[in-house]
Design an enzyme around this catalytic site. Structure first.
Site, PDB file in Angstrom:
ATOM      1  N   ASN A   1      92.311  96.265  -4.724  1.00 45.19           N
ATOM      2  CA  ASN A   1      91.457  95.088  -4.347  1.00 45.19           C
ATOM      3  C   ASN A   1      91.260  94.248  -5.880  1.00 45.19           C
ATOM      4  O   ASN A   1      90.381  94.577  -6.452  1.00 45.19           O
ATOM      5  CB  ASN A   1      90.144  95.230  -3.680  1.00 45.19           C
ATOM      6  CG  ASN A   1      89.293  94.103  -3.399  1.00 45.19           C
ATOM      7  OD1 ASN A   1      89.669  93.019  -3.818  1.00 45.19           O
ATOM      8  ND2 ASN A   1      88.329  94.437  -2.406  1.00 45.19           N
TER       9      ASN A   1
ATOM     10  N   ARG B   1      94.725  94.151  -1.245  1.00 47.22           N
ATOM     11  CA  ARG B   1      94.093  92.976  -0.571  1.00 47.22           C
ATOM     12  C   ARG B   1      94.591  91.522  -1.191  1.00 47.22           C
ATOM     13  O   ARG B   1      94.724  91.388  -2.489  1.00 47.22           O
ATOM     14  CB  ARG B   1      92.649  93.006  -0.567  1.00 47.22           C
ATOM     15  CG  ARG B   1      91.868  91.905  -0.479  1.00 47.22           C
ATOM     16  CD  ARG B   1      90.507  91.851  -0.807  1.00 47.22           C
ATOM     17  NE  ARG B   1      89.808  90.640  -0.449  1.00 47.22           N
ATOM     18  CZ  ARG B   1      89.163  90.016  -1.213  1.00 47.22           C
ATOM     19  NH1 ARG B   1      88.693  90.411  -2.554  1.00 47.22           N
ATOM     20  NH2 ARG B   1      88.485  88.927  -0.762  1.00 47.22           N
TER      21      ARG B   1
ATOM     22  N   HIS C   1      87.517  86.425   3.839  1.00 46.11           N
ATOM     23  CA  HIS C   1      86.692  87.419   4.379  1.00 46.11           C
ATOM     24  C   HIS C   1      87.281  87.901   5.524  1.00 46.11           C
ATOM     25  O   HIS C   1      86.756  88.505   6.441  1.00 46.11           O
ATOM     26  CB  HIS C   1      85.340  87.104   4.423  1.00 46.11           C
ATOM     27  CG  HIS C   1      84.204  86.941   3.207  1.00 46.11           C
ATOM     28  ND1 HIS C   1      83.295  86.160   3.369  1.00 46.11           N
ATOM     29  CD2 HIS C   1      84.381  87.547   2.081  1.00 46.11           C
ATOM     30  CE1 HIS C   1      82.760  86.199   2.185  1.00 46.11           C
ATOM     31  NE2 HIS C   1      83.447  87.008   1.282  1.00 46.11           N
TER      32      HIS C   1
ATOM     33  N   ARG D   1      77.531  80.380  -5.492  1.00 39.82           N
ATOM     34  CA  ARG D   1      78.346  79.156  -5.063  1.00 39.82           C
ATOM     35  C   ARG D   1      77.489  78.404  -4.090  1.00 39.82           C
ATOM     36  O   ARG D   1      76.598  78.890  -3.458  1.00 39.82           O
ATOM     37  CB  ARG D   1      79.522  79.489  -4.198  1.00 39.82           C
ATOM     38  CG  ARG D   1      80.790  80.176  -4.843  1.00 39.82           C
ATOM     39  CD  ARG D   1      81.681  80.770  -4.152  1.00 39.82           C
ATOM     40  NE  ARG D   1      81.955  82.333  -4.555  1.00 39.82           N
ATOM     41  CZ  ARG D   1      82.569  83.279  -3.634  1.00 39.82           C
ATOM     42  NH1 ARG D   1      83.253  82.619  -2.732  1.00 39.82           N
ATOM     43  NH2 ARG D   1      82.524  84.573  -4.021  1.00 39.82           N
TER      44      ARG D   1
ATOM     45  N   GLU E   1      86.154  97.118   3.821  1.00 33.70           N
ATOM     46  CA  GLU E   1      87.495  96.483   3.862  1.00 33.70           C
ATOM     47  C   GLU E   1      88.421  97.417   3.403  1.00 33.70           C
ATOM     48  O   GLU E   1      89.557  97.391   3.753  1.00 33.70           O
ATOM     49  CB  GLU E   1      87.163  95.236   2.642  1.00 33.70           C
ATOM     50  CG  GLU E   1      86.520  94.043   3.348  1.00 33.70           C
ATOM     51  CD  GLU E   1      86.131  92.980   2.230  1.00 33.70           C
ATOM     52  OE1 GLU E   1      85.183  93.256   1.455  1.00 33.70           O
ATOM     53  OE2 GLU E   1      86.915  92.122   2.221  1.00 33.70           O
TER      54      GLU E   1
END
Ligand code: AMP
Length: 377
Positions: free
Chosen positions: A7, A70, A159, A220, A362
């Site tokens: 990842n 990923r 996501h 963000r 994940e």
């Protein structure tokens, strides 16, 4: 199967060695400050070399069967995980302009593994793939079509691996067949996004062309009037300065001076006005989105919380659900406080729909998808 899950972030690389039969994690680690000088790895290719060196001992006992990557951006082409070959690697590389910090890192990682272990199957699992079912009315921006045709400007959503994994877990917990499951899924970590799930598929999601749109996140901004960007440029700020400001210096960090939810909750409880405001802005924005997505899916059968904040912050969940009174959703205060690591219901028996907390994983999802692709190939 023994799968190495990679990842890559823009300057980091997380890795796990997973055994998909036992779901055991045989090794894991994180390499940071990639490409930042000071003796660290120069790029993600070098970082992969470091990972291979660290894993040597673990892999002598039991070698790898596959590697799962990923990959942040799959563009319009990839709607499922794929077995990687040279053509696929080049296709991921062609998407670099859409994810300039992430896809190049993925490509370097893939090529480093191809060089080191040429016979090892590699699978790409895309963060955008789950959202390939968005209908056009959800992915279109109301701008000239040339922006879509020339630059690929549309909603992609991110996501996806987490939203898909959590959706499956939630449906299983409630005993509802996946293809008949409507839900609103909130992935609330340092990055945050909401997905509208209808019949088990994503039909809308709050992140857009990039992972900047939508909810208030750790650093963000989420949604804002696009004229603000034009105004700031006219005031003399450069595109790079605005990019940094909105991606790294906004969100909870801008409002509360901190992007760690635990610290923000503590500060708010101690009377810090800025921390309180940050919680109010973030929970208000999220509640509005949940209301919208409840409508989008034609009535959700569940509201699901996941990721760092969604799984662990009882305070933030309560702030959000308290704003959903109009929908008849009610948290069970006791159940909301219980800390467990398996999926659970945190709403009252008379809540209009159940509220669930479902831990995401994940890496597990990527390892399982990788094993499935390799077995089928
Ligand atoms: P993630 O990106 O999924 O790792 O989530 C990171 C976010 O989860 C950060 O804002 C953390 O402050 C938050 N988080 C992690 N653990 C807790 C906790 N026990 N309580 C509140 N927030 C938490």
């Amino acid at each position: 199967m023994r799968v190495l899950v990679i990842n890559s972030g823009s300057s980091s690389l997380k890795y796990q060695v997973r055994d998909t039969d036992s779901n055991e994690i045989a090794a894991n680690g994180l390499i940071e400050r990639i490409g930042e000088g000071s003796g660290g790895p120069a790029d993600h290719g070098e970082a992969m070399e470091d990972v291979a060196a660290v894993l040597e001992g673990v892999l002598t006992q039991k070698p790898l069967d596959a590697v799962g990557h990923r990959v942040v951006h799959g563009g319009e082409r990839f709607s499922e995980p794929v077995l990687i070959n040279n053509e696929i690697t080049r296709a991921i590389e062609r998407l670099n302009p859409l994810a300039p910090l992430h896809n190049p890192a993925n490509v370097l990682g893939i090529r480093a593994i191809t060089a080191k272990w040429p016979d090892l199957p590699q699978v790409a699992v895309f963060d955008t793939a789950f959202h390939r079912t968005l209908p056009e009315h959800a992915w279109r921006y109301a701008v000239p079509d040339s922006l879509y045709r020339q630059y690929g400007i549309r909603r992609y959503g991110f996501h996806g691996t987490s939203h898909e994994f959590v959706t499956g877990r939630a449906a299983a917990l409630l005993g509802v067949p996946l293809d008949g499951f409507n839900a609103v899924v909130a992935h609330l970590g340092n990055g945050a996004s909401l997905t509208a799930v209808q019949g088990g598929a994503s039909i809308d999601t709050s992140m857009g062309f990039t992972p900047l749109e939508g909810l208030v996140m750790g650093t963000r901004s989420g949604d804002l009037d696009p004229s603000i960007l034009i105004y700031l440029q006219r005031q003399g700020l450069s595109a790079d300065e605005i990019d940094t400001m909105l991606n790294r210096e906004s969100g909870l960090k801008a409002l509360a001076g901190n992007n760690d939810m635990r610290a923000i909750v503590d500060a708010a409880e101690a009377g810090d006005r800025h921390a309180r405001l940050a919680l109010d802005v973030a929970s208000y924005r999220l509640a509005k989105y949940i209301g919208g997505y409840h409508v989008a899916v034609g009535g959700a059968q569940a509201l699901v919380f996941t990721a760092g904040i969604g799984e662990n912050s009882a305070v933030f969940r309560a702030l959000v659900v308290d704003r959903l009174g109009a929908l008849g959703v009610k948290l069970d205060a006791g159940a909301n406080l219980v800390r467990v690591t398996s999926p659970r219901v945190v709403s009252t028996a008379d809540s209009a729909i159940p509220v669930l907390v479902v831990p995401t994983d994940e890496e597990q999802a990527i390892a399982e998808a990788t094993a499935a692709i390799v077995l089928a190939s």
